[in-house]
Enzyme design. Sequence first.
Site, PDB file in Angstrom:
ATOM      1  CE  LYS A 171      96.751 132.036  90.599  1.00 52.99           C
ATOM      2  NZ  LYS A 171      95.875 131.533  89.524  1.00 52.99           N
ATOM      3  NE  ARG A 215      86.064 127.658  91.226  1.00 56.19           N
ATOM      4  CZ  ARG A 215      86.233 127.278  89.972  1.00 56.19           C
ATOM      5  NH1 ARG A 215      85.693 126.165  89.531  1.00 56.19           N
ATOM      6  NH2 ARG A 215      86.919 128.056  89.131  1.00 56.19           N
TER       7      ARG A 215
END
Length: 469
Positions: free
Chosen positions: A249, A323
């Site tokens: 990130k 996920r």
Amino acid sequence: MRINIITEQTRLNKECVHIRFETKVVEHIVVENGARTLLLESGHCSKLTPRKLRIFIRSIVHAAKKHKLHSIAITVSYADFPKCQQYGEKWFWQTWSEQLLLASYEYTRYKSKKVPATLKQVYLVTHSGKIAKDASMKGEIVGNAVNCTRDLANTPGGDMNPRQLGEMAQKLFKGTAVQVAVHDYKKVQQMKMGGLIAVGKGAQEKPRFIVMEYWGAGKPTPTTKGSTKNPIVLVGKGITFDTGGLQVKPGMYMYEMHMDMSGGAAVIGTLQALAKLKLKKNVIGLIPAAENAISNEAMRPGDVITMMSGTTVDVLHTDAEGRIVLGDALHYAHQYNPKLIIDVATLTGAALVAVGQHAHVIMTKRRTLEDLFRDLGEESGDYTFPLPLWDEYKQYIKGVHGDIANIPSGDSKYGGSINGGMFLSHFVKKVPWVHIDMAPRMTSIPSDKLAKGATGEPVRLLVKVIEQF
Ligand code: BES
Ligand code: MN
Ligand code: ZN
């Protein structure tokens, strides 16, 4: 902070400051007959809706703190709040307690100077008596559970790694009716949780799988199988820090990613509330806990993972890790024959693009569940709003070499939150299921009038769903 329900003011000592609501804009203390009264603007109580009531209660606490009051008394009559009567009087008193506690919360663990909280006692002066007392006690249990969730989520990633999250679950449920098992890395490998392993293997502190069981209605036996004793399974994302992985990130996008286990924290908080309420319900909590770190062992873009279910997953982006760990946990959930599965996750930044910071995004294929979650969201204060989970969206997460991919292969900028939900739907088989993308409500915003950091949502919603489902 202690909340006391009393019927008359006379029992209050001198130190206690009475709160009086005014329709004009005021916020100062007056002295009448030797007793101090804090005048506060409320507008007209008769106009307060449930949404506005919550914020109003929080603003009372803020004013009391600002004036450094230790003890306050508020005279409240249910009849004065006609627009807050749609959910009944119990709801009203529970809300008062909950909101007083949520507003008084501060995260002080890392303050070198420990200043004890100023506001210690709140007296609600009312003629409602027992109904107010019982409901307020319930509100205290739920409010404290929300604040415990905030403590867990606010803890920096260095002090809350997968091992420590497991230890916290064990510590918090010690001596309660909730049984905790923390499966270590070896067990995770034995269970072939390929998703949880892939995401967590790059970190020093390896992944854990936390299982919490609360059999408030008694365990289902082979004869009761298929009955109402089948549990609700809550699955909470437990990424204790999300660097993004090798696709790291950038800049400030990594800040606050220690709160990427907020879903897991909410599952712990919810179970804590259920056990304290002695609710006669069966609920299982599952937390796949991992740190999405960067190292020579970290998962790479292009890796193909074999999940616990056998499904193979193309890792097209290492930052779509939530996920992946949830896929294994959702598969694991089926062994309980659940009557409902709810997963809670800070899953996508795209959920914030969709709804801003005022609602949890929910996705479900069942309209009745969508309506239930919207209604109970309104009632609890953990607002939810739906996005579609249609077959039309399946095409975007088709696998390149594996069965499915963790993001669209063209890296489409559209429907990011839905893609996350669609990925998860792959691991749920014919069981009623609701996905809550809580990323929008991970941290508080100024208009919440809550302390900076974790909100502790959606614990209030989950407790209500479990009570009513
Ligand atoms: N934990 C983040 C999502 C998130 C972002 C939560 C901001 C709260 C605030 C998640 O793991 C993530 O990184 N998602 C990516 C997915 C993308 C790579 C498809 C995102 O949202 O950018
Ligand atoms: Mn991520
Ligand atoms: Zn994440």
